[in-house]
Design a protein around this motif. Sequence first.
Motif: not given
Length: 576
Positions: A460-478, A491-501
């Motif tokens: 399971v992977e978070h799309i919006l990271p749990q700890t986004p980096m400063a000045k990243s695009q994520w912080l501009e959006w939210i 649920l709205g921020n989670l996705a599935l991967l076929t690999r390890r995190k």
Amino acid sequence: MTKTLTAHEQAISKIFSDDYIFTIPGYQRPYSWKVEQASELVEDLLGFMRSSIGELSELPPYFLGSIVLVKAETQPDATVVDGQQRLTTLTLLLSAIRAHAENGMARAGISKMIYDQGDIILNTENHYRLTLRSKDEAFFQDYVQHEGGVEKLVSLNSELSDSQNRLRDNAKFYMKYLSKIGIGEQLRLAQFIATRCYLVAVSTPDLDSAFRIFNVLNSRGLDLSATDILKAEITGKISEKIRPIYTQMWEELEEDLGRDEFNDLFGHIRTVYRKIKPQETLLKEFRVHVKFAKAEQFIDEILKPMAVAFQEIGDSSYTSQQNAEKVNASLTWINKVEFRDWMPPTLTYFVRHRNDFDLILRFVSDMEILVYSMLIRRVGVNDRIDRFSKLTTSIEAGEDLWASKSPLALSPVEQYSTYEALSGPIYDTHSARAVSLILVRLDSLLSGGGAIYSYNTISVEHILPQTPMAKSQWLEWIPEAEKRRALVHRLGNLALLTRRKNSAARNFDFAKKKTAYFTKNGISPFVLTTQVLAAAAWTEEVILARQDVLLSKFEQHYRLQDRKSPSDAMLAAIGG
């Protein structure tokens, strides 16, 4: 006064002599020692022998444990209640040593411990020290006990039963193992086994006494399962005329399921009758609570139907003229859940209704809802056992399972609590395994049920990271930290991967994360992740809209549409 029990410490030369004629009864399980146990035996014997220098007569005795026999004190005939694995493997080891021996006297001495040859002049037949169950008796004589047999056994390419396969595997191991030690040491090993190795032969003249001794020894750590003891007890109560039929039936059921699953089945049967969390050992509770008038009745009316149902349920292999595919789809998802408390009522229902395919489909569909609701609500083991025990009682009583207050149905409070858990920060409140399963089930609903999830790794992977980096695009959006915390684990921020995190990839910008992390060759096998790939940005509005879409799928499948808002009565029930 007649003795009821004797115990004699005997050298193996005495054990394999005219004093004993060992027979493995039909109710015993087949020969089961694998190479691991066979190698441990010979390595322990050699290690002990090599640790002492000097004449064999000066070596300390080596104790091989005890065997339990039904045997009259003055007669050689001995039925083996416990000890067949050691007696059989010792015979096999001696036969392998004989096969390597170059000295004719050595071969004859070993053969004398294995069997007495018949005499054509005296018109006597071969007399075997150990006779296996009827299924393996002739095989053991031809390929182990007779001279030249082991040599034939190791080169045998025929398809064999499990017990005969184990004899062949162990024979191959012994022949190869012995070839690496000198002829002199091989002969010394045979002499050591015959004269310095001891067994305690515990004998009693009746079967009931032997079983009691067997049970005491088992409780002190012998490698025996509760089902072995129950088999001996139950089949031992069947008349000798039909006992082989029921013994064979028992063994075929065990072989079909596999030993571990067969043991699990007995645990579920215990729960069907006991209906509470285990308080004592399986053996003790089974004896007290699983009631049947005759041993044959238990096998015919309880064990066999339960075993058939258990295999269908556990393998998701239900067959019928209609609904089989849908039934097996629901069973597949139920079987993925880590807890198995749902099995006893499901077994009970299948035994009673398996031929009514409409009822079976309705039952397993609602059972899936109940099981996943419990997973989502994180219901504890005691509450699960209590609920499923009530359901078993309801099934046995023939009650309407689709009444509003049935133990199979979710109450309004449970429906609301399920919805609330799905709506909230589910990644933060549930185990990683539970979240992964819930998301995979959601993905299957989005795919229409046709997707196959056979990947070695699903994470399971978070799309919006749990700890986004400063000045990243994520912080501009939210930009608001509080809003990010409210969204990141839903649920709205989670996705599935076929690999390890990949911790290094978690803070990628959205575009790079989609192409480099969420896909392989530009595609993803998960509908959940494909949804993400279609988004141009990952804002609060996108996450909330996706949350609504995903929740609506769960609402429809788990019938939660009317439970989004709690009524006053519901709030009072949950302490709101």
